[in-house]
Motif scaffolding. Sequence first.
Motif, short mmCIF file in Angstrom:
data_model
loop_
_atom_site.label_atom_id
_atom_site.label_comp_id
_atom_site.label_asym_id
_atom_site.label_seq_id
_atom_site.Cartn_x
_atom_site.Cartn_y
_atom_site.Cartn_z
N ILE A 4 0.84 -1.20 0.00
CA ILE A 4 0.00 0.00 0.00
C ILE A 4 0.87 1.25 0.00
CG2 ILE A 4 -1.82 1.25 1.23
CD1 ILE A 4 -2.49 -1.46 2.61
N PHE A 5 0.53 2.19 -0.86
CA PHE A 5 1.21 3.48 -0.92
C PHE A 5 0.37 4.48 -0.14
CE2 PHE A 5 2.82 7.44 -2.51
CZ PHE A 5 4.11 7.19 -2.96
N ILE A 6 0.91 5.02 0.95
CA ILE A 6 0.18 5.97 1.79
C ILE A 6 0.75 7.37 1.61
CG2 ILE A 6 -0.41 6.64 4.15
CD1 ILE A 6 -0.23 3.72 4.96
N THR A 7 -0.14 8.30 1.28
CA THR A 7 0.22 9.71 1.21
C THR A 7 -0.45 10.46 2.35
OG1 THR A 7 0.43 9.71 -1.20
CG2 THR A 7 0.02 11.83 -0.16
N THR A 8 0.28 11.34 3.00
CA THR A 8 -0.33 12.26 3.95
C THR A 8 0.28 13.64 3.76
OG1 THR A 8 -1.05 12.55 6.23
CG2 THR A 8 1.23 11.86 5.92
N LYS A 9 -0.21 14.59 4.55
CA LYS A 9 0.24 15.98 4.39
C LYS A 9 0.41 16.62 5.77
CE LYS A 9 -2.93 16.02 0.48
NZ LYS A 9 -3.74 14.86 0.91
N VAL A 10 1.44 17.44 5.90
CA VAL A 10 1.56 18.26 7.11
C VAL A 10 0.69 19.50 6.92
CG1 VAL A 10 3.82 17.37 7.73
CG2 VAL A 10 3.67 19.39 6.27
N ARG A 11 0.17 20.01 8.00
CA ARG A 11 -0.80 21.10 7.94
C ARG A 11 -0.23 22.37 7.30
NH1 ARG A 11 -5.33 20.66 11.41
NH2 ARG A 11 -5.31 18.75 12.68
N GLY A 12 -1.10 23.08 6.61
CA GLY A 12 -0.70 24.37 6.06
C GLY A 12 -0.24 25.33 7.14
N GLU A 13 -0.85 25.22 8.32
CA GLU A 13 -0.50 26.11 9.42
C GLU A 13 0.86 25.78 10.04
OE1 GLU A 13 -4.68 26.37 8.61
OE2 GLU A 13 -3.42 24.63 9.01
N SER A 14 1.37 24.59 9.73
CA SER A 14 2.63 24.14 10.34
C SER A 14 3.80 24.69 9.53
CB SER A 14 2.68 22.61 10.40
OG SER A 14 1.65 22.13 11.25
N LYS A 15 4.31 25.84 9.97
CA LYS A 15 5.36 26.53 9.21
C LYS A 15 6.67 26.65 9.99
CE LYS A 15 3.11 27.07 5.44
NZ LYS A 15 3.43 26.05 4.42
N THR A 16 6.88 25.74 10.93
CA THR A 16 8.16 25.67 11.62
C THR A 16 8.66 24.23 11.58
OG1 THR A 16 7.23 25.15 13.81
CG2 THR A 16 7.45 27.50 13.21
N TYR A 17 9.94 24.06 11.77
CA TYR A 17 10.55 22.73 11.83
C TYR A 17 9.85 21.87 12.89
CZ TYR A 17 14.23 19.26 12.81
OH TYR A 17 14.92 18.09 13.03
N THR A 18 9.65 22.45 14.06
CA THR A 18 9.05 21.72 15.17
C THR A 18 7.62 21.30 14.88
OG1 THR A 18 10.44 22.91 16.74
CG2 THR A 18 8.49 21.81 17.63
#
Length: 274
Positions: A72-86
Motif C-alpha cells: 500500500i502506498f500511503i500519502t499524507t500531508k503536514v498542515r498548512g498552518e505548520s510553518k516551523t521545523y518543530t
Amino acid sequence: MTILNKKLTLNNGVEIPQIALGTWQVSTADAVHSTAFALKNGYRHIDGAHGYGNSKGIRAGIAASKVKREEIFITTKVRGESKTYTAVMSDFYDELKDLGTDSIDLVLVHCPTPWRFFSRDDKRPNFYLENLEVWRALSELYENGLIRAIGVSNFNVADLENLLANTDIKPVVNQILFHIGYTQSDIVEYCQANNILIEAYSSLGTGSLLGNADIQAIADKYDKTIPQICYRYPVQKGHIILPKSVHEKYILANTQLDFEISEEDMIALDQLSI
C-alpha cells in the motif's frame, strides 16, 4: 493492466500508483469502511492528510482489508498552518502514530501558506522562508528513511521556484486543483519542465461539472458517466488522480477508466470554459 495497476515513477525513482482513494471530508468512521473496501477491490494508494483528522480510520481500514502494508502506498500531508521545523515534526509523528506504520510513502506540504492566507492570486502573502524550514524538516525525515518521497500541494510557480533555488531535494509531486475547465496550465507546465508530477484533486470541480451538457455529450459517446470522463481526462494527461467516495458503487465506478478519449474530444474538453 487496469488503471489500478498503473504506476508512475517519481523523480527519485519511487513508483506511485496513478489512482488513489481520496479521503478529504471523510469521517473517521467512513474512512474505515471506504479504505477497507477500496483495498479489497484493488486500490493500492490512499491519500490523506493530518488536517483531515481521519488517519485512525484509514489505519483501521487497512487492517480490516488484510492487504499487506508493503503493498500500500500511503500519502499524507503536514498542515498548512505548520510553518516551523518543530510543527512539521509534530504533525509527522502524529500521523505515524495514527496510521500505525513505521514509515510513510509520501508526505506533502499541504499549503504554501497557513490556510487563512491562501489564495490562488499571486499577490497573496508568501511564506518563502517558513517553507524552507518546513522543507528542512521533511528532508531530514526523508534522508533518515522515515519517508520515501516528499512533495507539495497548492504551490504556485513562485513557491516552487523558492524550493528549487534554495534546497537540494526537489518535490516529487505538486497536488493541485485540476479539472476540466480549470487546468492551471502555468503550474502544470512548470512542473512538467522540472520533472514534478501533478496530482489532480477535485476532478469533478467539487460537483460543479456533474450537470455539464458538453461533458455529458462526450460521456454518452463513450457510454460512460460524467465522473468517468472527468477522471479519465487528467489520467490521460499523465496526472495522478484522487477520486473520493464513501459509497461502494462509486468507489468501483471511479476506477472504470480503461478507455481512451480521442484526441479530438480531449481538445474539446481542453477548450471548455467552466
